[in-house]
Write an enzyme that holds these catalytic residues in place. Structure first.
Site, mmCIF file in Angstrom:
data_model
loop_
_atom_site.group_PDB
_atom_site.id
_atom_site.type_symbol
_atom_site.label_atom_id
_atom_site.label_comp_id
_atom_site.label_asym_id
_atom_site.label_seq_id
_atom_site.Cartn_x
_atom_site.Cartn_y
_atom_site.Cartn_z
ATOM 1 N N GLU A 1 -9.057 -1.729 -4.580
ATOM 2 C CA GLU A 1 -8.614 -0.351 -4.373
ATOM 3 C C GLU A 1 -7.282 -0.209 -5.120
ATOM 4 O O GLU A 1 -6.372 -1.018 -4.917
ATOM 5 C CB GLU A 1 -8.396 -0.087 -2.877
ATOM 6 C CG GLU A 1 -8.016 1.351 -2.644
ATOM 7 C CD GLU A 1 -7.752 1.702 -1.185
ATOM 8 O OE1 GLU A 1 -7.992 0.867 -0.299
ATOM 9 O OE2 GLU A 1 -7.287 2.839 -0.962
ATOM 10 N N ARG B 1 -10.785 -15.123 3.585
ATOM 11 C CA ARG B 1 -9.733 -14.710 2.661
ATOM 12 C C ARG B 1 -8.667 -15.792 2.555
ATOM 13 O O ARG B 1 -8.541 -16.652 3.424
ATOM 14 C CB ARG B 1 -9.121 -13.383 3.067
ATOM 15 C CG ARG B 1 -8.526 -13.332 4.465
ATOM 16 C CD ARG B 1 -7.711 -12.049 4.693
ATOM 17 N NE ARG B 1 -8.388 -10.830 4.323
ATOM 18 C CZ ARG B 1 -7.880 -9.885 3.503
ATOM 19 N NH1 ARG B 1 -6.700 -10.027 2.979
ATOM 20 N NH2 ARG B 1 -8.530 -8.795 3.235
ATOM 21 N N LYS C 1 -1.462 -5.571 0.787
ATOM 22 C CA LYS C 1 -0.795 -4.626 -0.107
ATOM 23 C C LYS C 1 0.106 -3.672 0.672
ATOM 24 O O LYS C 1 1.155 -3.279 0.186
ATOM 25 C CB LYS C 1 -1.841 -3.841 -0.892
ATOM 26 C CG LYS C 1 -2.446 -4.668 -2.014
ATOM 27 C CD LYS C 1 -3.443 -3.858 -2.812
ATOM 28 C CE LYS C 1 -4.752 -3.811 -2.087
ATOM 29 N NZ LYS C 1 -5.813 -3.146 -2.830
HETATM 30 P P1 ATP Z 1 -5.102 -5.962 1.205
HETATM 31 O O1 ATP Z 1 -5.502 -6.262 2.624
HETATM 32 O O2 ATP Z 1 -4.171 -6.940 0.618
HETATM 33 O O3 ATP Z 1 -4.678 -4.574 0.982
HETATM 34 P P2 ATP Z 1 -7.705 -5.367 0.411
HETATM 35 O O4 ATP Z 1 -8.833 -6.237 0.847
HETATM 36 O O5 ATP Z 1 -7.543 -4.076 1.093
HETATM 37 O O6 ATP Z 1 -6.414 -6.226 0.397
HETATM 38 P P3 ATP Z 1 -8.907 -4.582 -2.007
HETATM 39 O O7 ATP Z 1 -8.281 -3.909 -3.144
HETATM 40 O O8 ATP Z 1 -9.874 -3.827 -1.188
HETATM 41 O O9 ATP Z 1 -7.739 -5.106 -1.111
HETATM 42 O O10 ATP Z 1 -9.515 -5.977 -2.443
HETATM 43 C C1 ATP Z 1 -10.315 -6.188 -3.582
HETATM 44 C C2 ATP Z 1 -11.117 -7.426 -3.366
HETATM 45 O O11 ATP Z 1 -10.254 -8.537 -3.164
HETATM 46 C C3 ATP Z 1 -11.983 -7.329 -2.141
HETATM 47 O O12 ATP Z 1 -13.276 -7.798 -2.455
HETATM 48 C C4 ATP Z 1 -11.307 -8.183 -1.131
HETATM 49 O O13 ATP Z 1 -12.231 -8.743 -0.249
HETATM 50 C C5 ATP Z 1 -10.621 -9.230 -2.003
HETATM 51 N N1 ATP Z 1 -9.438 -9.759 -1.333
HETATM 52 C C6 ATP Z 1 -8.385 -9.076 -0.858
HETATM 53 N N2 ATP Z 1 -7.501 -9.883 -0.251
HETATM 54 C C7 ATP Z 1 -8.001 -11.137 -0.360
HETATM 55 C C8 ATP Z 1 -7.560 -12.427 0.067
HETATM 56 N N3 ATP Z 1 -6.405 -12.587 0.723
HETATM 57 N N4 ATP Z 1 -8.329 -13.483 -0.221
HETATM 58 C C9 ATP Z 1 -9.485 -13.333 -0.894
HETATM 59 N N5 ATP Z 1 -9.963 -12.156 -1.320
HETATM 60 C C10 ATP Z 1 -9.238 -11.059 -1.056
HETATM 61 MG MG MG Z 2 -9.148 -2.589 1.087
#
Ligand code: ATP
Ligand code: MG
Length: 561
Positions: free
Chosen positions: A37, A263, A273
């Site tokens: 995102e 994760r 983020k």
């Molecule tokens: P955050 O919680 O940091 O905002 P998010 O999951 O909302 O992260 P996205 O932009 O939706 O962020 O993530 C893009 C991809 O990265 C998704 O497939 C998500 O599952 C993966 N991802 C995000 N954080 C991690 C992590 N700590 N370890 C592994 N994969 C991750």
């Molecule tokens: Mg997300």
């Protein structure tokens, strides 16, 4: 190809793909995607997902799409889109011409929503947000049907069209999937699939007043793109029935398989983020690319290498069990990569001046230094030497402990690659601080070897004072002072490490380190650590600035014990 031949350790996702290929599922194609995102910069957790998705596509000769999951216009921005692309590229992955945006599918998604309404599987609900929550029930209690659940298909179509046209205010209505309000899985209790947001979207402008929710958008985007394996993190496990319901209920091009993995959590930092944005917005750090941040851009600026980050992601593996990785694991990947690759250089961080009494005042010469102790192919370089040199303040002791090998009055020490010197005397200021050390040198020891076979135990690094370049060096420590910043007392902000940045302003570097053609090289400063020029700070402040990438040894694990 089996995983054995690929020479990589297997994991449960590779096993699933191997089985699918053996059964010729998906016509033996492997198509993955990385779906960020664009609401922040990527962090090392995302790197794990990038390495996994792009890595699998490479291994199985498939492809990996880059898809921006941009359904939340208030929080998203094109700046983030740019930074995400830069980061993925820097890690060394290529999405070819498959850059997609969920917003490209808004029209298609809208038509899918209409299809759901027409088949009696979605309805416009006019409960307000808090009422919807109340009706939803809890983990222990089933939910209640919305009074709007049995609206006619015609009324639903009419209202949904008006929602699209912008005839309502935010929150007045939502579109919900009609599933089961008594499902034990709360995600299946008539989840919202569209909401009204009268805001501009960074790509579609004011075209839409309604935006689809993640759970509706994601599975359909996967299907539209022909994704075979939709890999996401464990928190989406409970959403999988909904992912499957949407794809099974609608007439979709294909049905990708959602697979969840744990994760990445790293000790002494946070990995969300939202939290990272808060650190940036409240000036607790100097932007997203602050070298202390766990962001890919911060790590890049600090001097981490893509190879080390990829090795780290491989080493931590892919599992279904949540865990927290020690920072030392990441740092040892960086060290291993840099130990063989980084040329050596000399820099003095806390200088004290030495004057070599018997070295002619006007003489200057060049000494030859190896660029790498174990790799002759990296060659040698010439370093200027003269009567005054800087050494580290703590390489001299007036009252040394037994077996002290470095500089002390009456003792000889080797100046690396130059001469053997002996300390004769020290000069102090009125407060007793040493301002200068007087030495003599043995002219017969050029290159650091004695002629008479006498053993010199200590070797120290130095920089010629006449030729030294002044520099600012930034030493970084953990951003947080406890391993799990979220679990400590107070919020994570309260657990910031106030000593995470230490700026040394009076450092002396050998001249080659200031040359512009060397600005992209990561160096080992002998006996100190690995360093990388901070081009942004160097430009902003006009001072040559180096970041410490990592120390030579893992002092952290030891300190904890
Ligand atoms: P955050 O919680 O940091 O905002 P998010 O999951 O909302 O992260 P996205 O932009 O939706 O962020 O993530 C893009 C991809 O990265 C998704 O497939 C998500 O599952 C993966 N991802 C995000 N954080 C991690 C992590 N700590 N370890 C592994 N994969 C991750
Ligand atoms: Mg997300």
């Amino acid at each position: 190809m089996s995983t054995e031949e690929k020479n990589t350790p297997s994991n449960f996702i590779r096993n699933i793909i191997d089985n699918d290929l053996a059964e010729n599922k998906n016509n033996s194609n492997v198509v993955t995607r990385f779906p960020p995102e664009p609401n922040g910069f990527l962090h090392i957790g995302h790197a794990k997902s990038i390495c996994l998705n792009f890595g699998l596509a490479q291994e199985y000769s498939g492809k990996c799409n880059l898809r921006f999951d941009d359904t939340n216009p208030e929080k998203e921005d094109d700046i983030y889109v740019k930074s995400i692309k830069e980061d993925v590229k820097w890690l060394g992955f290529d999405w070819g011409d498959t850059e997609y945006h969920a917003s490209d599918y808004f029209e298609k998604l809208y038509l899918f929503a209409i299809e759901l309404i027409k088949s009696g599987n979605a309805y416009v609900c006019s409960l307000q947000g808090d009422q919807i929550r109340e009706y939803r029930g809890t983990l222990k209690e089933p939910g209640k049907n919305s009074p709007y659940r049995d609206r006619s298909i015609e009324e639903n179509l009419d209202l949904f069209e008006k929602m699209r046209k912008g005839e309502f205010k935010d929150g007045e209505h939502v579109l919900r999937a009609k599933i089961d309000m008594s499902s034990p899985n709360i995600n299946m209790r008539d989840p919202i699939i569209y909401r009204i947001r009268n805001v501009e979207h960074q790509r579609t402008g004011n075209e839409w007043s309604i935006y689809p929710m993640y759970d509706f958008t994601h599975c359909l985007s996967d299907s539209i793109e022909g994704i075979t394996h939709s890999i996401c993190t464990l928190e989406f496990e409970d959403h999988r029935p909904l992912y499957d319901w949407v794809l099974d209920t609608l007439n979709t091009p294909c049905h990708p398989q959602q697979i969840e993995f744990a994760r990445l959590n790293l000790e002494y930092t946070v990995m969300s983020k939202r939290k990272l944005l808060e650190l940036v917005d409240s000036d607790k750090v100097n932007g997203w690319d602050d070298p202390r941040m766990p962001t890919i851009s911060g790590m890049r600026r600090r001097g981490y290498t893509p190879a080390a980050i990829k090795e780290f992601c491989e080493r931590i593996g892919v599992t279904k069990k949540d865990s927290s990785i020690e920072m030392g694991v990441l740092e040892s990947c960086i060290r291993e990569d840099l130990d063989s690759a980084a040329p050596r250089a000399m820099a003095v961080l806390d200088p004290v001046k030495i004057t070599i009494e018997n070295y002619p005042e006007d003489k200057e010469e060049l000494v030859i230094a190896k660029n790498h102790p174990n790799d002759p192919e990296m060659g040698t370089r010439e370093i200027p030497f003269c009567r005054e040199v800087y050494i580290e303040r703590d390489d001299f002791m007036e009252e040394p402990p037994k077996k002290y090998k470095r500089l002390t009055i009456g003792q000889e020490v080797r100046l690396r690659y130059a001469y053997i010197i002996k300390c004769e005397n020290v000069i102090k200021d009125e407060n007793g601080n040493i301002t200068e050390i007087i030495c003599s040198y043995d002219p017969e020891t050029k290159g650091g070897k004695t002629q008479d076979g006498r053993k010199i135990k200590g070797t120290i690094h130095w920089v010629s004072s006449r030729h030294a370049e002044n520099a600012e060096i930034r030493l970084y420590d953990r951003l947080f002072s406890i391993a799990n910043p979220d679990k400590g007392e107070g919020g994570y902000i309260d657990n910031l490490n106030s000593e995470s940045l230490n700026i040394l302003k009076n450092c002396k570097l050998e001249p080659m380190l200031a040359e512009s053609e060397n600005r992209d090289i990561r160096y080992q400063f002998e006996r100190i650590g690995y360093f990388y020029r901070d081009k942004i700070s160097s430009e902003e402040s006009g001072n040559l600035t180096y970041n410490r990438i990592v120390t030579l040894r893992d002092s952290w694990t030891k300190a904890k014990k």
